[in-house]
Design a protein around this motif. Structure first.
Motif, PDB file in Angstrom:
ATOM      1  N   ILE A 151       0.835  -1.205   0.000  1.00 28.88           N
ATOM      2  CA  ILE A 151       0.000   0.000   0.000  1.00 28.88           C
ATOM      3  C   ILE A 151       0.872   1.258   0.000  1.00 28.88           C
ATOM      4  CG2 ILE A 151      -1.600   1.376   1.409  1.00 28.88           C
ATOM      5  CD1 ILE A 151      -2.826  -1.331   2.300  1.00 28.88           C
ATOM      6  N   LEU A 152       1.890   1.265   0.849  1.00 23.52           N
ATOM      7  CA  LEU A 152       2.774   2.428   0.930  1.00 23.52           C
ATOM      8  C   LEU A 152       3.522   2.641  -0.382  1.00 23.52           C
ATOM      9  CD1 LEU A 152       4.207   1.943   4.534  1.00 23.52           C
ATOM     10  CD2 LEU A 152       2.493   3.608   3.798  1.00 23.52           C
ATOM     11  N   LYS A 153       3.954   1.563  -0.995  1.00 23.55           N
ATOM     12  CA  LYS A 153       4.679   1.670  -2.262  1.00 23.55           C
ATOM     13  C   LYS A 153       3.785   2.280  -3.336  1.00 23.55           C
ATOM     14  CE  LYS A 153       7.696  -0.939  -5.365  1.00 23.55           C
ATOM     15  NZ  LYS A 153       8.315  -2.261  -5.645  1.00 23.55           N
ATOM     16  N   LYS A 154       2.514   1.874  -3.349  1.00 25.20           N
ATOM     17  CA  LYS A 154       1.583   2.438  -4.324  1.00 25.20           C
ATOM     18  C   LYS A 154       1.377   3.932  -4.076  1.00 25.20           C
ATOM     19  CE  LYS A 154      -1.060  -1.816  -5.148  1.00 25.20           C
ATOM     20  NZ  LYS A 154      -2.354  -2.497  -4.963  1.00 25.20           N
ATOM     21  N   LEU A 155       1.246   4.296  -2.808  1.00 29.43           N
ATOM     22  CA  LEU A 155       1.060   5.713  -2.478  1.00 29.43           C
ATOM     23  C   LEU A 155       2.272   6.544  -2.885  1.00 29.43           C
ATOM     24  CD1 LEU A 155      -0.580   5.558   1.071  1.00 29.43           C
ATOM     25  CD2 LEU A 155      -1.666   6.229  -1.056  1.00 29.43           C
ATOM     26  N   ILE A 156       3.452   6.049  -2.572  1.00 32.01           N
ATOM     27  CA  ILE A 156       4.688   6.762  -2.872  1.00 32.01           C
ATOM     28  C   ILE A 156       4.855   6.984  -4.369  1.00 32.01           C
ATOM     29  CG2 ILE A 156       7.216   6.501  -2.850  1.00 32.01           C
ATOM     30  CD1 ILE A 156       6.843   5.110  -0.094  1.00 32.01           C
ATOM     31  N   ASN A 157       4.326   6.057  -5.172  1.00 35.22           N
ATOM     32  CA  ASN A 157       4.481   6.138  -6.624  1.00 35.22           C
ATOM     33  C   ASN A 157       3.259   6.723  -7.335  1.00 35.22           C
ATOM     34  OD1 ASN A 157       7.165   4.705  -7.574  1.00 35.22           O
ATOM     35  ND2 ASN A 157       6.388   3.501  -5.845  1.00 35.22           N
ATOM     36  N   GLN A 158       2.355   7.341  -6.576  1.00 32.39           N
ATOM     37  CA  GLN A 158       1.181   7.944  -7.203  1.00 32.39           C
ATOM     38  C   GLN A 158       1.570   9.101  -8.118  1.00 32.39           C
ATOM     39  OE1 GLN A 158      -1.961   7.287  -7.345  1.00 32.39           O
ATOM     40  NE2 GLN A 158      -2.562   6.024  -5.618  1.00 32.39           N
ATOM     41  N   TYR A 211       9.435  12.267  -1.708  1.00 37.13           N
ATOM     42  CA  TYR A 211       9.842  11.142  -2.545  1.00 37.13           C
ATOM     43  C   TYR A 211       9.880  11.591  -4.004  1.00 37.13           C
ATOM     44  CZ  TYR A 211       8.872   8.152   1.480  1.00 37.13           C
ATOM     45  OH  TYR A 211       8.889   7.560   2.711  1.00 37.13           O
ATOM     46  N   ILE A 212      10.927  11.186  -4.714  1.00 38.23           N
ATOM     47  CA  ILE A 212      11.035  11.456  -6.149  1.00 38.23           C
ATOM     48  C   ILE A 212      11.257  10.135  -6.848  1.00 38.23           C
ATOM     49  CG2 ILE A 212      12.344  12.606  -7.973  1.00 38.23           C
ATOM     50  CD1 ILE A 212      12.988  14.837  -6.039  1.00 38.23           C
ATOM     51  N   ASN A 213      10.373   9.836  -7.791  1.00 35.52           N
ATOM     52  CA  ASN A 213      10.415   8.563  -8.519  1.00 35.52           C
ATOM     53  C   ASN A 213      10.451   7.370  -7.563  1.00 35.52           C
ATOM     54  OD1 ASN A 213      10.396   9.764 -11.094  1.00 35.52           O
ATOM     55  ND2 ASN A 213      12.604  10.113 -10.995  1.00 35.52           N
ATOM     56  N   VAL A 231       6.727  13.112  -8.133  1.00 35.07           N
ATOM     57  CA  VAL A 231       7.159  13.847  -6.940  1.00 35.07           C
ATOM     58  C   VAL A 231       6.013  13.795  -5.943  1.00 35.07           C
ATOM     59  CG1 VAL A 231       7.951  16.055  -6.007  1.00 35.07           C
ATOM     60  CG2 VAL A 231       8.578  15.384  -8.345  1.00 35.07           C
ATOM     61  N   MET A 232       6.253  13.150  -4.798  1.00 28.14           N
ATOM     62  CA  MET A 232       5.209  12.983  -3.788  1.00 28.14           C
ATOM     63  C   MET A 232       5.685  13.530  -2.443  1.00 28.14           C
ATOM     64  SD  MET A 232       2.177  11.736  -4.390  1.00 28.14           S
ATOM     65  CE  MET A 232       1.719  11.152  -2.764  1.00 28.14           C
ATOM     66  N   LEU A 233       4.838  14.315  -1.814  1.00 23.94           N
ATOM     67  CA  LEU A 233       5.148  14.864  -0.497  1.00 23.94           C
ATOM     68  C   LEU A 233       4.114  14.365   0.505  1.00 23.94           C
ATOM     69  CD1 LEU A 233       7.056  16.893   1.002  1.00 23.94           C
ATOM     70  CD2 LEU A 233       5.225  18.585   0.732  1.00 23.94           C
ATOM     71  N   MET A 293      17.392  16.917  -9.411  1.00 24.14           N
ATOM     72  CA  MET A 293      16.681  15.685  -9.144  1.00 24.14           C
ATOM     73  C   MET A 293      15.216  15.732  -9.557  1.00 24.14           C
ATOM     74  SD  MET A 293      18.085  14.072  -5.606  1.00 24.14           S
ATOM     75  CE  MET A 293      17.219  12.556  -6.002  1.00 24.14           C
ATOM     76  N   LEU A 294      14.612  16.927  -9.535  1.00 18.75           N
ATOM     77  CA  LEU A 294      13.221  17.023  -9.938  1.00 18.75           C
ATOM     78  C   LEU A 294      13.094  16.618 -11.396  1.00 18.75           C
ATOM     79  CD1 LEU A 294      12.211  20.385  -8.235  1.00 18.75           C
ATOM     80  CD2 LEU A 294      11.370  18.116  -7.647  1.00 18.75           C
TER      81      LEU A 294
END
Length: 348
Positions: free
Chosen positions: A146-153, A214-216, A156-158, A238-239
Motif C-alpha cells: 500500500i505504501l509503495k503504491k502511495l509513494i508512486n502515485q 519522494y522522487i520517482n 514527486v510525492m510529499l 533531481m526534480l
C-alpha cells in the motif's frame, strides 16, 4: 451554508445552540451604528456563498442587544468575530479587516475538514491532487504494498500535514513553498487522514518525522534535506525535467496581463474585493457592463511583487487593456470623469 447566507441570532438559546454545533461557526458581533460593520457583513455574505465554505455556519448578533453574551465573550468593540468549532472557541478577530477575516475563515475551515476527515473512514491512497492531477487508485495488499503504491502515485510525492492549499504545520508549509519555488508539479498525501499510513511510513522509510519527500519512488528526506539540496542545486537536478514549468516570471506576467482583453489585478476578486480601492474599482467596472477578469494578488506573492516592477506601477489595483497598463483607481476615475473610460477600456 451557502443557501441561507448569514443568520442573525435573536436569543440566548439560539446563540448557545449555534456555539455547540460540531461545524465551524463564525459569529459577527455588530452594531447598526458602527459604519465598519456593514461592509464586514457583506464580506460574510459573500463568503457564505462560496462553494468551498458550504460547511461553515455564518451568523451575526447585535452586541448591545445581548449584553450578557457580549460580556461572556469579552466583546469590547465592534466588529468582532468569534470562531467556534465543536463547541470550543478556536479563533478571534477584533476589528474590520476583510482580508484577514477571509483568510481566518478558510484556515479554520481547513482545520474543521481535517478533523472531520480524521474521524471518518478514509480510503487508503486518497492522494490530494496538487499542481498536477493525481489519480487515487485502489490500494489493497500488505502495508508495504500500500505504501509503495502511495509513494508512486506521482513522480514527486510529499507526505505532509494537510495539503498544498492548507498546510497544517510550519514545516509542511515551508516544504510546499520550496517545491512551488522550483515550479514543480507534485502530489501530496495528508497524513492526518490516515493514522496507519502516518505510523507505517515512518518504519517503511526509516524516517521518523514529516514532511517526507519522494522522487520517482525514492525517499529524498525531510525539510532540512530539501533546504540543503535546494541550496546546493541538487534538488533542481533531481526534480524530473518534465515537471519543471518553463518560463520566467516576466513571461508569466505577460501571459497574465493578456489573459483577457480587460484584465484587472486586485486584492480579492470581483465577488469579494478585499480592500476599499479594489472595491471601488470593481463597482466602476461593473457599471460599464464590459466583460473583464480579475487576478487576486493576495494569492500569489511572486506576481504581487513582480508586477510592480513589470508595470513600473507601485500600487494596486492595476487595470490592463489588451496587455497594456491603463493605471490604477485614480486614473480610472479621471477617465470616467472625462468621458473617456468606455473607449479606453475597449481599447479603441
Amino acid at each position: 451554508m451557502a443557501d441561507t447566507g448569514v443568520v442573525e441570532l435573536t436569543s440566548q438559546e439560539q446563540f448557545d445552540t449555534f456555539v455547540k454545533n460540531p461545524k465551524l461557526v463564525v459569529i459577527h458581533f455588530f452594531a447598526d451604528w458602527a459604519s465598519e460593520c456593514q461592509p464586514m457583513n457583506e464580506v460574510l455574505e459573500a463568503l457564505s456563498k462560496e462553494q468551498e465554505l458550504k460547511g461553515v455556519l455564518f451568523t451575526k448578533i447585535p452586541a448591545e442587544t445581548f449584553p450578557k453574551i457580549s460580556m461572556q465573550c469579552k466583546i469590547s468593540a465592534v466588529p468582532t468575530f468569534l470562531f467556534y468549532l465543536s463547541g470550543k472557541l478556536v479563533d478571534r478577530l477584533d476589528g474590520a479587516n476583510a482580508a484577514k477575516l477571509t483568510q481566518m475563515v478558510k484556515n479554520n475551515n481547513a482545520k474543521a475538514q481535517t478533523l472531520e476527515a480524521a474521524s471518518a473512514p478514509v480510503l487508503l491512497g486518497d492522494v490530494k491532487p496538487v499542481e498536477v492531477a493525481v489519480t487515487a487508485k485502489a490500494t489493497t495488499g500488505s502495508s508495504d504494498e500500500i505504501l509503495k503504491k502511495l509513494i508512486n502515485q506521482a513522480q514527486v510525492m510529499l507526505f505532509m500535514k494537510g495539503n498544498a492549499e492548507n498546510p497544517q504545520c510550519g514545516f509542511s508549509r515551508q516544504a510546499i513553498a520550496l517545491l512551488k519555488e522550483f515550479k514543480a508539479e507534485f502530489g501530496t498525501f495528508d497524513i492526518f487522514t490516515d493514522e496507519k499510513v502516518r505510523q507505517d511510513l515512518k518504519t517503511y522509510s526509516n524516517w521518523p518525522t514529516y514532511p517526507q519527500l519522494y522522487i520517482n519512488g525514492e525517499l529524498i528526506g525531510g525539510l532540512d534535506i530539501m533546504k540543503e539540496m535546494a541550496a546546493s542545486g541538487d534538488l533542481a537536478e533531481m526534480l524530473p525535467k518534465n515537471t519543471q514549468k518553463a518560463g520566467t516570471l516576466e513571461e508569466r506576467l505577460k501571459q497574465l496581463t493578456h489573459k483577457a482583453p480587460l484584465m484587472v489585478f486586485v486584492k480579492g476578486d470581483r465577488n469579494v474585493p478585499k480592500c476599499g480601492f479594489s472595491r471601488q474599482l470593481i463597482e466602476i467596472l461593473n457599471e460599464t457592463k464590459l466583460p473583464y477578469e480579475t487576478f487576486d494578488i493576495l494569492t500569489d506573492e511572486e506576481v504581487r511583487q513582480g508586477l510592480k516592477t513589470f508595470s513600473n506601477w507601485p500600487t494596486y489595483p492595476q487595470v490592463y487593456v489588451k496587455g497594456s497598463l491603463v493605471g490604477g483607481l485614480d486614473i480610472i476615475k479621471e477617465l470616467r470623469e472625462g468621458g473617456e473610460l468606455l473607449s479606453t477600456l475597449k481599447g479603441e
